[in-house]
Design a protein around this motif. Structure first.
Motif, PDB file in Angstrom:
ATOM      1  N   LEU A 148      13.789  10.892  -1.102  1.00 58.02           N
ATOM      2  CA  LEU A 148      13.338  11.063   0.075  1.00 58.02           C
ATOM      3  C   LEU A 148      12.413   9.974   0.464  1.00 58.02           C
ATOM      4  O   LEU A 148      12.410   9.192   1.536  1.00 58.02           O
ATOM      5  N   LEU A 149      11.499   9.646  -0.360  1.00 55.63           N
ATOM      6  CA  LEU A 149      10.548   8.813  -0.271  1.00 55.63           C
ATOM      7  C   LEU A 149      11.230   7.280   0.040  1.00 55.63           C
ATOM      8  O   LEU A 149      10.817   6.651   0.849  1.00 55.63           O
ATOM      9  N   HIS A 150      12.128   7.092  -0.846  1.00 54.92           N
ATOM     10  CA  HIS A 150      12.973   5.942  -0.657  1.00 54.92           C
ATOM     11  C   HIS A 150      13.772   5.715   0.415  1.00 54.92           C
ATOM     12  O   HIS A 150      13.912   4.715   0.955  1.00 54.92           O
ATOM     13  N   ALA A 172       0.735  -1.225   0.105  1.00 53.52           N
ATOM     14  CA  ALA A 172       0.059  -0.008  -0.071  1.00 53.52           C
ATOM     15  C   ALA A 172       0.758   1.274   0.171  1.00 53.52           C
ATOM     16  O   ALA A 172       0.447   2.171  -0.793  1.00 53.52           O
ATOM     17  N   ALA A 173       2.127   1.134   0.825  1.00 53.15           N
ATOM     18  CA  ALA A 173       2.570   2.304   0.786  1.00 53.15           C
ATOM     19  C   ALA A 173       3.315   2.974  -0.365  1.00 53.15           C
ATOM     20  O   ALA A 173       3.516   3.989  -0.645  1.00 53.15           O
ATOM     21  N   GLY A 227       2.826   6.661  -1.882  1.00 52.43           N
ATOM     22  CA  GLY A 227       3.849   7.274  -2.500  1.00 52.43           C
ATOM     23  C   GLY A 227       3.531   8.254  -3.574  1.00 52.43           C
ATOM     24  O   GLY A 227       3.904   9.369  -4.014  1.00 52.43           O
ATOM     25  N   TRP A 228       2.748   7.547  -4.599  1.00 53.63           N
ATOM     26  CA  TRP A 228       2.403   8.075  -5.905  1.00 53.63           C
ATOM     27  C   TRP A 228       1.608   9.303  -5.651  1.00 53.63           C
ATOM     28  O   TRP A 228       1.914  10.471  -6.004  1.00 53.63           O
ATOM     29  N   GLY A 229       0.727   9.316  -4.709  1.00 55.25           N
ATOM     30  CA  GLY A 229      -0.320  10.347  -4.506  1.00 55.25           C
ATOM     31  C   GLY A 229       0.618  11.470  -3.792  1.00 55.25           C
ATOM     32  O   GLY A 229       0.357  12.652  -3.710  1.00 55.25           O
ATOM     33  N   SER A 230       1.414  11.202  -2.871  1.00 56.34           N
ATOM     34  CA  SER A 230       2.331  12.141  -2.197  1.00 56.34           C
ATOM     35  C   SER A 230       2.868  13.014  -2.912  1.00 56.34           C
ATOM     36  O   SER A 230       3.183  14.266  -2.432  1.00 56.34           O
ATOM     37  N   PHE A 231       3.229  12.856  -3.926  1.00 59.24           N
ATOM     38  CA  PHE A 231       4.005  14.130  -5.039  1.00 59.24           C
ATOM     39  C   PHE A 231       3.061  15.143  -5.057  1.00 59.24           C
ATOM     40  O   PHE A 231       3.477  16.186  -5.507  1.00 59.24           O
ATOM     41  N   TRP A 241      -4.875   9.864  -6.131  1.00 60.18           N
ATOM     42  CA  TRP A 241      -3.891   8.499  -6.224  1.00 60.18           C
ATOM     43  C   TRP A 241      -3.390   7.834  -4.775  1.00 60.18           C
ATOM     44  O   TRP A 241      -2.695   8.754  -4.130  1.00 60.18           O
ATOM     45  N   SER A 242      -3.843   6.782  -4.425  1.00 63.69           N
ATOM     46  CA  SER A 242      -3.316   6.122  -3.310  1.00 63.69           C
ATOM     47  C   SER A 242      -3.903   4.751  -3.201  1.00 63.69           C
ATOM     48  O   SER A 242      -4.560   4.353  -4.180  1.00 63.69           O
ATOM     49  N   TRP A 243      -3.383   3.940  -2.350  1.00 64.77           N
ATOM     50  CA  TRP A 243      -3.682   2.568  -2.239  1.00 64.77           C
ATOM     51  C   TRP A 243      -5.515   2.437  -2.098  1.00 64.77           C
ATOM     52  O   TRP A 243      -5.830   1.596  -3.068  1.00 64.77           O
TER      53      TRP A 243
END
Ligand SMILES: Cc1cc2nc3c(=O)[nH]c(=O)nc-3n(C[C@H](O)[C@H](O)[C@H](O)COP(=O)(O)OP(=O)(O)OC[C@H]3O[C@@H](n4cnc5c(N)ncnc54)[C@H](O)[C@@H]3O)c2cc1C
Ligand SMILES: *[C@@H]1O[C@H](CO)[C@@H](O)[C@H](O)[C@H]1NC(C)=O
Ligand SMILES: *[C@@H]1O[C@H](CO)[C@@H](O)[C@H](O)[C@H]1NC(C)=O
Ligand SMILES: *[C@@H]1O[C@H](CO)[C@@H](O)[C@H](O)[C@H]1NC(C)=O
Ligand SMILES: *[C@@H]1O[C@H](CO)[C@@H](O)[C@H](O)[C@H]1NC(C)=O
Ligand SMILES: *[C@@H]1O[C@H](CO)[C@@H](O)[C@H](O)[C@H]1NC(C)=O
Ligand SMILES: *[C@@H]1O[C@H](CO)[C@@H](O)[C@H](O)[C@H]1NC(C)=O
Ligand SMILES: *[C@@H]1O[C@H](CO)[C@@H](O)[C@H](O)[C@H]1NC(C)=O
Ligand SMILES: *[C@@H]1O[C@H](CO)[C@@H](O)[C@H](O)[C@H]1NC(C)=O
Length: 605
Positions: A417-419, A138-139, A143-147, A154-156
């Motif tokens: 930063l996400l990674h 899910a994370a 992450g996609w939506g977080s940008f 866009w989220s799980w």
């Protein structure tokens, strides 16, 4: 929705030259299924009849109203190398269904070139892939939506309904469930799609042992549900094209290569406004955009292509899963039958053939990678926190190609930063070991590579040559350190694990002399495969100021009526194989196209 436009006016230029486009289109129309000719007008044109393209075309024609033309370079085929399951590798070894592309020499891999595999057939890569079906954590999707910050759709949670719509879940039969200790939760699965996913009807007992042995590794999580294949290949052609072909409003033309999207100003069109949906896959969608004048200005001008939209991210941010060899052979692994018995035991092999032929059951119902381990990095590496902070404090830009646009570099920074957070989190998987159920195992995958690659038109002959694919393997030096730890963990699993000691495993590769990070780097240079054939990210869904190519509606920035809907829009790779996420994204894309971001509002593309 307006009905539009003659293909003969090169709505899509099927070749670079308009006059050639006429003859190509006419020629192609003869192979249009059903003997129908290419019509003069369509509501949508889909470039690429692959995994995403056929999904979207099926959904858009479902209502019996909107007309769709799919333009596909490959052919329709019923070849056994596509339809046969065994090994799952059959399609991928049949070169007639693959593009013929070699990467540029890889400077960090002793200048080796690497074969770039992508499906060239109706169904695209879903017709040739190894049929592992995986969803990832899910994370990864959050992450996609977080940008895009708060309020992204866009989220799980917002993709899960599309995962459910994408695949029809077939539970394993009872005997296999018991033997292989399979657990699943139907709450996460749907039952409406014509693309099916399920388990093989046979499992080698060694697979269960290899899975269970992860209980000997502290912290290895066991989850209730993940996913996987019915007997026979279920793919975008069988699941979507075969459904849609009986509809009057669905047309597919094969053997036709789209080289360029005709634009009037910045609107995708010939003389009127035909929405174009680009679904040529991670390697070819950026190529088609670049050839159409949408991409990094410097690249386009070196190929004498007029820049219509200077979009630096097109062909950047290229990602794929690196495959690492970590090979072990067990001297005492007494689980029988084993996959080796297909070669060693003639009566087992004959039985396998017989039950497959008569009932589509038995060992031949197993595709590649029938079982695998997926683990977070802190479980795998004792220095997860250190590598995480090294990545966060690194000047990431140093590891992009010189001269990379600032927006692309800013997007890379956001991703790193996400990674960095993911490296020290137990909520996403970094480690993927494929388990065979037999006495040899070898494929290990890094699920979140840091190095970013590029796809660029070949400026020497942009329209006729395949794009230049540069994997830029190991260009971020932390990749090698991460991969070293993935191998070290695999070594501990096999050699220092109370649940595997009785197998008497021998390390065949890299070999116990490989111990230090430097020695691992040398080993990776010699052996790393930078691709698991999961090309993604080359038309990233990111904000434009972060080097993005499409917005959250998958519309190309700066261009009207042009969307990208395939793996190239993934901003970052999910930590899993990519086919299932492509189906889900394409399902969501179809809803965005039909209804807009707020459901129910019909909008033009
Ligand atoms: C060998 C191999 C093994 C794989 N194994 C697995 C696996 O086991 N599990 C998994 O989940 N994923 C696997 N994958 C990856 C997965 O199949 C892909 O990520 C997914 O299918 C990509 O979907 P797509 O729609 O982005 O592109 P594709 O399905 O590749 O579709 C692109 C289509 O566009 C067409 N096209 C390209 N350029 C043009 C043009 N200019 N004009 C007209 N048509 C064009 C192509 O011919 C193709 O049909 C594998 C892939 C390969 C190649
Ligand atoms: C790789 O190619 C480059 C450029 O041609 C060359 O400078 C370099 O020495 C080569 N490296 C190896 C290991 O052969
Ligand atoms: C199956 O899993 C359970 C725990 O969920 C475990 O106790 C059991 O030993 C496993 N069975 C086999 C055959 O490994
Ligand atoms: C992740 O899990 C491992 C193993 O259970 C544990 O040691 C570690 O503390 C966890 N890390 C985080 C950041 O939660
Ligand atoms: C391009 O668009 C303009 C403005 O919408 C229109 O007037 C013109 O006819 C179009 N040209 C072509 C060739 O379609
Ligand atoms: C681009 O144009 C220049 C000048 O006309 C020419 O010399 C060059 O060969 C062209 N390059 C390509 C790739 O067409
Ligand atoms: C070979 O396979 C047959 C049929 O599955 C089985 O009965 C037999 O025990 C196997 N022989 C060996 C040596 O494993
Ligand atoms: C195929 O399935 C049928 C029905 O379950 C069974 O009777 C038959 O024996 C099977 N065939 C083989 C070759 O196992
Ligand atoms: C990071 O590296 C880039 C590229 O070399 C350089 O331009 C930039 O100044 C560096 N940033 C910092 C903070 O050192």
């Amino acid at each position: 929705m307006a009905r539009l436009i003659s293909l003969l006016v090169a709505v899509l230029a099927l070749t670079p030259c308009i006059c050639l486009a006429h003859s190509r289109a006419l020629q192609a129309s003869r192979v249009l299924l059903d003997g129908r000719e290419v019509e003069k007008e369509y509501d949508y044109i889909v470039v690429g009849g692959g995994t995403a393209g056929l999904t979207v075309a099926d959904r858009l024609t479902e209502n019996g109203k909107a007309t769709v033309l799919v333009v596909e370079y490959g052919q329709l085929s019923n070849s056994p190398s596509i339809t046969t399951v065994q090994g799952g590798f059959s399609g991928m070894s049949d070169t007639q269904f693959l593009y013929d592309i070699q990467s540029v020499p890889q400077s960090n891999l002793l200048n080796r070139t690497i074969a770039v595999l992508a499906g060239k057939v109706v169904g695209g890569s879903s017709a040739v892939n190894a049929m592992m079906t995986v969803r990832a954590a899910a994370a990864d999707y959050d992450g996609w939506g977080s940008f895009f910050g708060e309020g992204s759709h866009w989220s799980w949670n917002q993709l899960l309904p599309y995962f459910k719509r994408a695949l029809n879940f077939a539970p394993p039969d009872e005997a296999v469930t018991k033997l292989a200790n399979i657990t699943y939760d139907t709450n996460f699965w749907g039952d409406t799609s014509s693309v099916y996913a399920g388990w093989p009807s046979f499992q080698y007992p060694g697979t269960t042992a290899q899975m269970e042995a992860f209980r000997g590794m502290p912290g290895a999580p066991f989850v209730k549900d993940s996913g996987s294949g019915e007997p026979g290949r279920s793919y975008a052609r069988t699941g979507h094209h075969d459904r849609a072909i009986s509809r009057w409003n669905y047309h597919l033309v094969t053997g036709s290569k789209v080289t360029r999207i005709a634009l009037n100003g910045t609107t995708a069109t010939g003389v009127a406004f035909v929405p174009v949906i680009l679904a040529a896959g991670g390697i070819h969608s950026p190529q088609v955009l670049q050839l159409s004048g949408i991409g990094p200005r410097k690249l386009l001008s070196s190929a004498n292509i007029t820049t219509i939209v200077d979009l630096p991210g097109v062909g950047q941010n290229f990602q794929d899963h690196p495959m690492i060899q970590a090979s072990y052979t067990y001297r005492r692994f007494n689980f029988r039958p084993s996959p080796n018995d297909l070669f060693l035991n003639a009566s087992f092999a004959a039985w396998s053939e017989e039950v497959w032929a008569s009932n589509r059951t038995g060992p031949n119902s197993i595709a590649t990678g029938n079982a695998a381990a997926w683990l977070p990095f802190p479980v795998v590496s004792p220095r997860a926190a250190d590598l995480s902070s090294a990545l966060a404090s690194q000047n990431n830009t140093l590891y992009l190609p010189p001269g990379t646009d600032q927006t692309v570099a800013a997007g890379y920074r956001a991703q790193m930063l996400l990674h960095a957070a993911a490296l020290n989190s137990n909520h996403t998987a970094f480690y993927n070991l494929v388990l065979t159920g037999g006495p040899t195992n070898g494929i290990l995958v890094d699920l979140h590579p840091l190095s970013r690659r590029t796809v660029a038109i070949d400026t020497a002959d942009p329209y006729n040559r395949e794009p230049r694919v540069d994997y830029r393997a190991l260009s971020n030096p932390l990749d090698a350190a991460i991969m070293a730890d993935l191998v070290r963990f695999t070594r501990r699993y096999h050699l220092e694990n109370p649940l595997t000691t009785s197998w008497a495993a021998m390390e065949m590769a890299p070999g116990l002399e490989t111990q230090t990070d430097e020695q691992f780097a040398a080993y990776l240079a010699e052996t790393l495969s930078p691709s698991e054939f999961h090309p993604a990210g080359t038309c990233a869904m990111m904000p434009r100021e972060l080097g993005g190519v499409v917005d959250q509606q998958l519309r190309v920035y700066g261009v009207e009526r042009l969307r990208v809907v395939d793996a190239s829009v993934f901003p970052t790779l999910p930590g899993g194989n990519t086919c299932q996420p492509v189906y889900a994204v394409a399902e969501k894309a179809a809803d965005l196209i039909r209804y807009g971001a707020s459901k129910g509002v019909e909008q033009p593309c």
